[in-house]
Design a protein around this motif. Structure first.
Motif: not given
Ligand code: HEM
Ligand code: MG
Length: 333
Positions: A35-36, A39, A67, A74, A78, A81, A121, A123, A126-127, A189, A203
């Protein structure tokens, strides 16, 4: 023994990250994505292991390198999660669904479900991903992406900026309240739902395009590259300075929704601040440790207990500056 989290890199300026050492390769049959979009992209370019299973230290290094994610953000993201979705024995975390690649599971009620696991984590609201209730909480959803583009046209002149983030974030929450009887938006969440709406502004914007003080915005080409194709836009430069969720206060302030959930029927949204949230960070930290992590690991012993204590320490390291007292659910070593 799980290693300490990496510190910040020595160079923290913009640089070409879509470089020769990190060619895009689409995920293969056995490669895990989730979902991310951040990553997923890092795995597709080899900043993370391409199969989508990584150690927390690898993830911190990759989000900084690829990034320019700020070090404490970070570590916070991390280790949060990893504590709920990762394997504390093997020190491996899946960036998508549950997999045998993270090794033998610790005893139930531990889940080790990977970051696609709903309710730890990952939830609702989401967009670009649907709610778990509708059957798929991790795949790119074209209908939702079209809505992101529509909002970017209506509120951002064709770009995703903080105004778009504020309005789209609110709309997605309202949609979930009105359609998902199980909508859950509290504890962790309630923090991530707003922070993740700010990530693209900071980012997913080319680091060469940011003059000091200039409003940042994501192009729709970049959005499609990251959210859908899990790929850097050609020749992408990472953020010009260490960044994470700057502007989240603007997004929350535009439509400040309290933590809560639907109680089994649509339009039954009820405040629930039992696990804290964006307005009460220390309560979030305390309950995350005492309720969420302890719920998964009620009575760890041996290596499991030692590694949980280490990961809880690493997590607290990213929280300490908020002034919350550290919690030791399994005693101190
Ligand atoms: C969503 C984990 C780093 C951008 C998520 C989600 C998880 C996650 C589990 C899903 C949450 C949800 O929408 O239900 C992580 C972890 C990271 C990380 C463990 C470790 C540092 C990043 C980085 C970026 C990023 C570096 C951007 C460069 C996003 C975005 C969403 C998201 C934009 C929302 C997606 C949406 O709403 O459709 N992340 N993330 N994340 N993450 Fe990450
Ligand atoms: Mg989600």
């Amino acid at each position: 023994v799980p290693p300490s989290p990496p510190g910040p890199p020595s160079f923290t300026g913009p640089k070409l990250v879509d470089d020769r050492a990190h060619p895009f390769r689409a995920a293969g049959r056995n490669d895990i994505r989730g979902p991310c979009p951040g990553l997923n992209t890092l795995a597709s370019h080899g900043y993370l292991p391409r199969d989508g299973v990584a150690t927390p230290a690898q993830i911190v290094t990759a989000v900084q390198e690829g990034f320019n994610m700020e070090n404490s953000a970070a570590r916070f993201t991390t280790y949060a999660a990893h504590l709920v979705d990762g394997n504390p024995i093997t020190d491996l975390l899946s960036i998508g669904g549950k997999t045998r690649k993270t090794g033998p599971d610790p005893p139930a009620p531990a889940i080790v479900g990977g970051i696609s696991n709903h309710g730890t984590f990952e939830g609702d609201a989401s967009m670009t991903r649907g709610d778990d209730f509708f059957g798929d909480n991790h795949s790119f959803n074209q209908t939702l992406f079209d809505q992101m583009k529509d909002f970017s046209n209506r509120f951002g002149g064709g770009f995703y900026n903080l105004t778009v983030a504020s309005e789209l974030r609110h709309e997605r929450i309202q949609q979930s309240i009105a359609t998902n009887p199980n909508l859950s938006l509290f504890g962790l969440r309630h923090i991530t739902v707003f922070a993740e709406a700010a990530f693209p502004v900071n980012l997913f914007v080319d680091g060469r395009r940011t003059a000091p003080g200039e409003a940042q915005h994501m192009s729709m080409d970049a959005a499609e590259a990251f959210f859908k194709n899990m790929k850097f836009p050609r020749g992408f430069f990472r953020a010009s300075k260490p960044s994470s969720s700057e502007g989240v206060d603007v997004i929350f302030g535009a439509h400040p929704i309290l933590p809560g959930r639907n109680t089994g029927s649509v339009n039954s949204f009820t405040t629930d601040d039992s696990l804290g949230g964006i307005l009460d960070f220390c309560k979030f930290y305390t309950e995350f440790v005492n309720t969420t992590v302890r719920g998964l690991y009620p009575n760890p012993t041996g290596t499991l207990r030692r590694n949980l204590n280490l990961n809880l320490d690493f997590f607290y390291g990213s929280v300490a500056s908020s002034g919350c007292p550290q919690i030791f659910p399994y005693g101190r070593d």
